[in-house]
Design a protein around this motif. Sequence first.
Motif, PDB file in Angstrom:
ATOM      1  N   MET A  52       0.846  -1.206   0.000  1.00 50.78           N
ATOM      2  CA  MET A  52       0.000   0.000   0.000  1.00 50.78           C
ATOM      3  C   MET A  52       0.877   1.250   0.000  1.00 50.78           C
ATOM      4  SD  MET A  52      -2.702   1.347   2.911  1.00 50.78           S
ATOM      5  CE  MET A  52      -3.871   0.027   2.638  1.00 50.78           C
ATOM      6  N   LYS A  53       0.487   2.232  -0.789  1.00 54.36           N
ATOM      7  CA  LYS A  53       1.198   3.504  -0.797  1.00 54.36           C
ATOM      8  C   LYS A  53       0.831   4.290   0.467  1.00 54.36           C
ATOM      9  CE  LYS A  53       2.993   3.030  -4.957  1.00 54.36           C
ATOM     10  NZ  LYS A  53       2.540   1.643  -5.197  1.00 54.36           N
ATOM     11  N   SER A  54       1.846   4.706   1.206  1.00 55.89           N
ATOM     12  CA  SER A  54       1.612   5.527   2.388  1.00 55.89           C
ATOM     13  C   SER A  54       1.492   6.999   2.004  1.00 55.89           C
ATOM     14  CB  SER A  54       2.749   5.336   3.389  1.00 55.89           C
ATOM     15  OG  SER A  54       2.511   6.038   4.582  1.00 55.89           O
ATOM     16  N   VAL A  55       2.353   7.428   1.071  1.00 52.91           N
ATOM     17  CA  VAL A  55       2.358   8.816   0.595  1.00 52.91           C
ATOM     18  C   VAL A  55       2.506   8.811  -0.921  1.00 52.91           C
ATOM     19  CG1 VAL A  55       3.527  11.055   0.665  1.00 52.91           C
ATOM     20  CG2 VAL A  55       3.433   9.644   2.733  1.00 52.91           C
ATOM     21  N   THR A  56       1.687   9.600  -1.586  1.00 54.83           N
ATOM     22  CA  THR A  56       1.827   9.818  -3.032  1.00 54.83           C
ATOM     23  C   THR A  56       1.819  11.316  -3.296  1.00 54.83           C
ATOM     24  OG1 THR A  56       0.632   7.758  -3.505  1.00 54.83           O
ATOM     25  CG2 THR A  56       0.883   9.327  -5.311  1.00 54.83           C
ATOM     26  N   VAL A  57       2.823  11.781  -4.016  1.00 57.58           N
ATOM     27  CA  VAL A  57       2.950  13.195  -4.372  1.00 57.58           C
ATOM     28  C   VAL A  57       2.849  13.294  -5.890  1.00 57.58           C
ATOM     29  CG1 VAL A  57       4.459  15.223  -4.300  1.00 57.58           C
ATOM     30  CG2 VAL A  57       4.402  13.641  -2.358  1.00 57.58           C
ATOM     31  N   LYS A  58       1.860  14.044  -6.364  1.00 58.83           N
ATOM     32  CA  LYS A  58       1.588  14.117  -7.798  1.00 58.83           C
ATOM     33  C   LYS A  58       1.782  15.544  -8.324  1.00 58.83           C
ATOM     34  CE  LYS A  58      -1.891  10.393  -7.753  1.00 58.83           C
ATOM     35  NZ  LYS A  58      -3.278  10.030  -8.123  1.00 58.83           N
ATOM     36  N   ASN A  59       2.864  15.733  -9.076  1.00 58.94           N
ATOM     37  CA  ASN A  59       3.139  17.000  -9.761  1.00 58.94           C
ATOM     38  C   ASN A  59       2.952  18.213  -8.848  1.00 58.94           C
ATOM     39  OD1 ASN A  59       3.965  18.449 -12.046  1.00 58.94           O
ATOM     40  ND2 ASN A  59       1.851  18.917 -12.594  1.00 58.94           N
ATOM     41  N   VAL A  60       3.543  18.141  -7.668  1.00 59.56           N
ATOM     42  CA  VAL A  60       3.341  19.189  -6.661  1.00 59.56           C
ATOM     43  C   VAL A  60       4.278  20.371  -6.902  1.00 59.56           C
ATOM     44  CG1 VAL A  60       3.726  19.742  -4.222  1.00 59.56           C
ATOM     45  CG2 VAL A  60       2.312  17.786  -4.860  1.00 59.56           C
ATOM     46  N   LYS A  61       3.674  21.543  -6.918  1.00 57.27           N
ATOM     47  CA  LYS A  61       4.414  22.798  -6.986  1.00 57.27           C
ATOM     48  C   LYS A  61       4.044  23.652  -5.771  1.00 57.27           C
ATOM     49  CE  LYS A  61       4.332  22.792 -12.048  1.00 57.27           C
ATOM     50  NZ  LYS A  61       3.951  23.529 -13.284  1.00 57.27           N
ATOM     51  N   LYS A  62       5.019  24.404  -5.292  1.00 58.21           N
ATOM     52  CA  LYS A  62       4.768  25.340  -4.196  1.00 58.21           C
ATOM     53  C   LYS A  62       5.445  26.652  -4.530  1.00 58.21           C
ATOM     54  CE  LYS A  62       3.194  26.810  -0.283  1.00 58.21           C
ATOM     55  NZ  LYS A  62       1.745  27.007  -0.072  1.00 58.21           N
ATOM     56  N   VAL A  63       4.623  27.703  -4.570  1.00 58.21           N
ATOM     57  CA  VAL A  63       5.109  29.037  -4.927  1.00 58.21           C
ATOM     58  C   VAL A  63       4.847  29.987  -3.774  1.00 58.21           C
ATOM     59  CG1 VAL A  63       4.948  30.927  -6.592  1.00 58.21           C
ATOM     60  CG2 VAL A  63       4.535  28.560  -7.334  1.00 58.21           C
ATOM     61  N   TYR A  64       5.867  30.748  -3.398  1.00 56.71           N
ATOM     62  CA  TYR A  64       5.730  31.760  -2.355  1.00 56.71           C
ATOM     63  C   TYR A  64       5.872  33.148  -2.978  1.00 56.71           C
ATOM     64  CZ  TYR A  64       6.475  27.957   0.994  1.00 56.71           C
ATOM     65  OH  TYR A  64       6.360  26.795   1.717  1.00 56.71           O
ATOM     66  N   PRO A  65       4.926  34.046  -2.718  1.00 59.93           N
ATOM     67  CA  PRO A  65       5.080  35.421  -3.218  1.00 59.93           C
ATOM     68  C   PRO A  65       6.168  36.149  -2.438  1.00 59.93           C
ATOM     69  CG  PRO A  65       3.117  35.244  -1.838  1.00 59.93           C
ATOM     70  CD  PRO A  65       3.661  33.856  -1.975  1.00 59.93           C
ATOM     71  N   LEU A  66       6.985  36.884  -3.147  1.00 61.45           N
ATOM     72  CA  LEU A  66       8.033  37.685  -2.518  1.00 61.45           C
ATOM     73  C   LEU A  66       8.010  39.054  -3.194  1.00 61.45           C
ATOM     74  CD1 LEU A  66      10.369  37.736  -0.465  1.00 61.45           C
ATOM     75  CD2 LEU A  66      11.896  37.014  -2.320  1.00 61.45           C
ATOM     76  N   GLY A  67       7.249  39.975  -2.584  1.00 62.24           N
ATOM     77  CA  GLY A  67       7.056  41.267  -3.223  1.00 62.24           C
ATOM     78  C   GLY A  67       6.298  41.092  -4.522  1.00 62.24           C
ATOM     79  N   LYS A  68       6.873  41.578  -5.603  1.00 60.61           N
ATOM     80  CA  LYS A  68       6.236  41.447  -6.911  1.00 60.61           C
ATOM     81  C   LYS A  68       6.692  40.208  -7.677  1.00 60.61           C
ATOM     82  CE  LYS A  68       5.590  46.446  -7.493  1.00 60.61           C
ATOM     83  NZ  LYS A  68       5.859  47.624  -8.358  1.00 60.61           N
ATOM     84  N   THR A  69       7.540  39.429  -7.051  1.00 59.58           N
ATOM     85  CA  THR A  69       8.038  38.222  -7.708  1.00 59.58           C
ATOM     86  C   THR A  69       7.470  36.977  -7.024  1.00 59.58           C
ATOM     87  OG1 THR A  69      10.010  38.093  -6.298  1.00 59.58           O
ATOM     88  CG2 THR A  69      10.174  39.411  -8.314  1.00 59.58           C
ATOM     89  N   GLU A  70       7.712  35.817  -7.625  1.00 59.01           N
ATOM     90  CA  GLU A  70       7.291  34.545  -7.061  1.00 59.01           C
ATOM     91  C   GLU A  70       8.502  33.629  -6.941  1.00 59.01           C
ATOM     92  OE1 GLU A  70       4.314  33.219  -9.826  1.00 59.01           O
ATOM     93  OE2 GLU A  70       2.693  34.015  -8.567  1.00 59.01           O
ATOM     94  N   VAL A  71       8.595  32.951  -5.806  1.00 53.46           N
ATOM     95  CA  VAL A  71       9.691  32.010  -5.565  1.00 53.46           C
ATOM     96  C   VAL A  71       9.127  30.598  -5.622  1.00 53.46           C
ATOM     97  CG1 VAL A  71      11.426  31.211  -3.935  1.00 53.46           C
ATOM     98  CG2 VAL A  71      10.923  33.665  -4.123  1.00 53.46           C
ATOM     99  N   TYR A  72       9.665  29.788  -6.527  1.00 59.65           N
ATOM    100  CA  TYR A  72       9.217  28.403  -6.675  1.00 59.65           C
ATOM    101  C   TYR A  72      10.049  27.514  -5.748  1.00 59.65           C
ATOM    102  CZ  TYR A  72       6.081  29.199 -10.589  1.00 59.65           C
ATOM    103  OH  TYR A  72       5.024  29.605 -11.384  1.00 59.65           O
ATOM    104  N   ALA A  73       9.437  27.099  -4.621  1.00 52.55           N
ATOM    105  CA  ALA A  73      10.122  26.195  -3.701  1.00 52.55           C
ATOM    106  C   ALA A  73      10.108  24.772  -4.226  1.00 52.55           C
ATOM    107  CB  ALA A  73       9.478  26.261  -2.320  1.00 52.55           C
ATOM    108  N   LEU A  74       9.010  24.393  -4.873  1.00 52.18           N
ATOM    109  CA  LEU A  74       8.885  23.084  -5.519  1.00 52.18           C
ATOM    110  C   LEU A  74       8.357  23.300  -6.933  1.00 52.18           C
ATOM    111  CD1 LEU A  74       7.237  21.051  -2.606  1.00 52.18           C
ATOM    112  CD2 LEU A  74       9.650  21.018  -3.280  1.00 52.18           C
ATOM    113  N   LYS A  75       8.912  22.574  -7.894  1.00 56.04           N
ATOM    114  CA  LYS A  75       8.628  22.869  -9.297  1.00 56.04           C
ATOM    115  C   LYS A  75       7.997  21.699 -10.052  1.00 56.04           C
ATOM    116  CE  LYS A  75      12.636  25.953  -9.277  1.00 56.04           C
ATOM    117  NZ  LYS A  75      14.002  26.204  -9.820  1.00 56.04           N
ATOM    118  N   GLY A  76       7.278  20.842  -9.333  1.00 55.09           N
ATOM    119  CA  GLY A  76       6.626  19.706  -9.984  1.00 55.09           C
ATOM    120  C   GLY A  76       7.211  18.389  -9.517  1.00 55.09           C
ATOM    121  N   ILE A  77       6.955  18.038  -8.259  1.00 55.68           N
ATOM    122  CA  ILE A  77       7.538  16.844  -7.648  1.00 55.68           C
ATOM    123  C   ILE A  77       6.567  15.669  -7.750  1.00 55.68           C
ATOM    124  CG2 ILE A  77       8.379  15.823  -5.493  1.00 55.68           C
ATOM    125  CD1 ILE A  77      10.257  17.912  -6.542  1.00 55.68           C
ATOM    126  N   ASN A  78       7.092  14.525  -8.140  1.00 57.83           N
ATOM    127  CA  ASN A  78       6.340  13.277  -8.139  1.00 57.83           C
ATOM    128  C   ASN A  78       7.130  12.226  -7.363  1.00 57.83           C
ATOM    129  OD1 ASN A  78       3.962  13.562 -10.233  1.00 57.83           O
ATOM    130  ND2 ASN A  78       5.754  14.505 -11.208  1.00 57.83           N
TER     131      ASN A  78
END
Length: 227
Positions: free
Chosen positions: A1-27
């Motif tokens: 059995m799969k305990s954890v499945t991560v599907k194309n996960v991205k995480k973006v944090y706003p930093l002023g007028k820009t965006e910081v990609y902490a995760l860029k598509g994790i599987n």
Amino acid sequence: MKSVTVKNVKKVYPLGKTEVYALKGINLEIEKGEFCVLAGPSGSGKSTLLNLIGCLDYPTEGEIWLENMETGMYTEADLNKVRLHHIGFVFQSFNLISVLNVYENVELPLLIRRDISSSDRRKRVLDLIDRVGLTQQMKQKPFELSGGQQQRVAIARALVTQPKIVLADEPTANLDSQTGIEIIRLMHEINLQESTTFVFSSHDPKVINQASMVFYLEDGLRKENAV
């Protein structure tokens, strides 16, 4: 059995007028009972991914599945129950309550739950304190303990709810080399005895070498040559 499945996960944090990609598509997929490490240098996205798996944060895109549950489909109240009943957390800064002794720190997560009797609660707490080797220190407060002892309290507290998954963020970061080895050995023993899934974030070779599965992250991406 799969305990954890991560599907194309991205995480973006706003930093002023820009965006910081902490995760860029994790599987990735983690089987039940794995002793797994998210490895990589500082800033690679390890802790971000661990927080997403632990339902402490939400992905900007993609899905996190815990067994048959897609976490994005649940309310905050539902996720609180998941965190309380199914996930144990071990933090690198220990996060112990300074005014509580060892017994009280380990007991704390169980006091929030309504489904455990006082006798069962006491039995669980005493058993975990014994398993991490701190019975003699049970009445001591965190400032009276060494770093390794404090981390053992944190491990007992994470396990007392009998979680399906234990997440540990750089668990050896604040420990000397020998103590770090002992802490990883203790977690590995519990993993083998209980078939609890352990997921660490770390760049410590001592931790990585003990893992049954390693996912390497760099600049928010998974390196496909993971071992």
